[in-house]
Motif scaffolding. Structure first.
Motif, PDB file in Angstrom:
ATOM      1  N   LYS A 286     -44.766   6.827  -3.878  1.00 20.30           N
ATOM      2  CA  LYS A 286     -45.656   6.841  -2.716  1.00 20.30           C
ATOM      3  C   LYS A 286     -45.227   7.922  -1.738  1.00 20.30           C
ATOM      4  O   LYS A 286     -44.044   8.256  -1.645  1.00 20.30           O
TER       5      LYS A 286
ATOM      6  N   ILE B 271     -48.896   8.561  -5.252  1.00 22.62           N
ATOM      7  CA  ILE B 271     -49.080   9.958  -5.667  1.00 22.62           C
ATOM      8  C   ILE B 271     -48.509  10.232  -7.059  1.00 22.62           C
ATOM      9  O   ILE B 271     -48.653  11.337  -7.577  1.00 22.62           O
TER      10      ILE B 271
ATOM     11  N   ASP C 261     -47.433   8.116   3.786  1.00 23.52           N
ATOM     12  CA  ASP C 261     -48.540   7.272   4.233  1.00 23.52           C
ATOM     13  C   ASP C 261     -48.792   6.093   3.297  1.00 23.52           C
ATOM     14  O   ASP C 261     -49.823   5.438   3.387  1.00 23.52           O
ATOM     15  N   GLU C 262     -47.865   5.846   2.374  1.00 28.92           N
ATOM     16  CA  GLU C 262     -47.955   4.745   1.407  1.00 28.92           C
ATOM     17  C   GLU C 262     -49.082   4.918   0.395  1.00 28.92           C
ATOM     18  O   GLU C 262     -49.541   3.948  -0.202  1.00 28.92           O
ATOM     19  N   ASN C 263     -49.556   6.150   0.184  1.00 25.98           N
ATOM     20  CA  ASN C 263     -50.526   6.438  -0.868  1.00 25.98           C
ATOM     21  C   ASN C 263     -49.780   6.693  -2.172  1.00 25.98           C
ATOM     22  O   ASN C 263     -48.762   7.395  -2.175  1.00 25.98           O
TER      23      ASN C 263
END
Length: 174
Positions: free
Chosen positions: A115, A122, A118-120
């Protein structure tokens, strides 16, 4: 039909150029169905049909692959065996023809997500383990990262040396 297409593709590629490496990738073996299964009724018994077809096909195509110096990559899925109490409960569909005929078998297992700030998500951590190897030492294990939209970073593997390597990491030099 898939094995026939692979064989004709290999022979056609070899008639065009002799020294060019040929790689054929069959994705996904477990989702390929024999013609009799596709043309038959839903209630028709087709137990073991895929295994029989693959067994015959692998015997036939193994000679073509060996004589023509071709790399054939088969991608399949793992399934759970029913009633296994001890040992590895996973198996691949299609019987024992592919495990028997293969020179190298690699099991890929997805791990934790990678992640960003931004806690996305990836990327993903992946573990690859050789479960069969006729040409080198088997049962080696390596971890790497796949970044979505970018792939595998080749430089990262320099820092992941095998456990039995005589060279050990020295983080002061990095």
């Amino acid at each position: 039909e898939i094995l026939s297409v692979i064989e004709s593709t290999i022979l056609k590629a070899r008639t065009m150029t002799k020294d060019v490496p040929v790689t054929v990738i069959w994705d996904s073996v477990s989702q390929s169905s024999p013609k009799a299964e596709l043309e038959g009724d839903y209630d028709q018994n087709t137990i073991g049909l895929q295994a029989r077809v693959l067994s015959k096909g692998m015997r036939k195509i193994a000679n073509v692959i060996g004589c023509q110096k071709v790399l054939l990559v088969l991608v399949s899925h793992q399934r759970q065996k029913i009633g296994v109490m001890f040992g590895d409960p996973t198996t691949t569909s299609g019987g024992m023809a592919i495990p028997y005929s293969s020179s190298v078998r690699i099991r890929l297992e997805g791990g934790s997500a990678i992640k960003d700030k931004d806690e996305n998500v990836i990327g993903i951590n992946v573990t690859a383990k050789t479960i069969k190897n006729k040409v080198a030492k088997p049962f080696r294990k390596v971890g790497f990262q796949i970044m979505f939209g970018k792939g595998i970073f080749e430089n990262d593997e320099i820092f992941d040396l095998p456990d039995d390597s005589p060279v050990k990491r020295n983080y002061d030099m990095i």
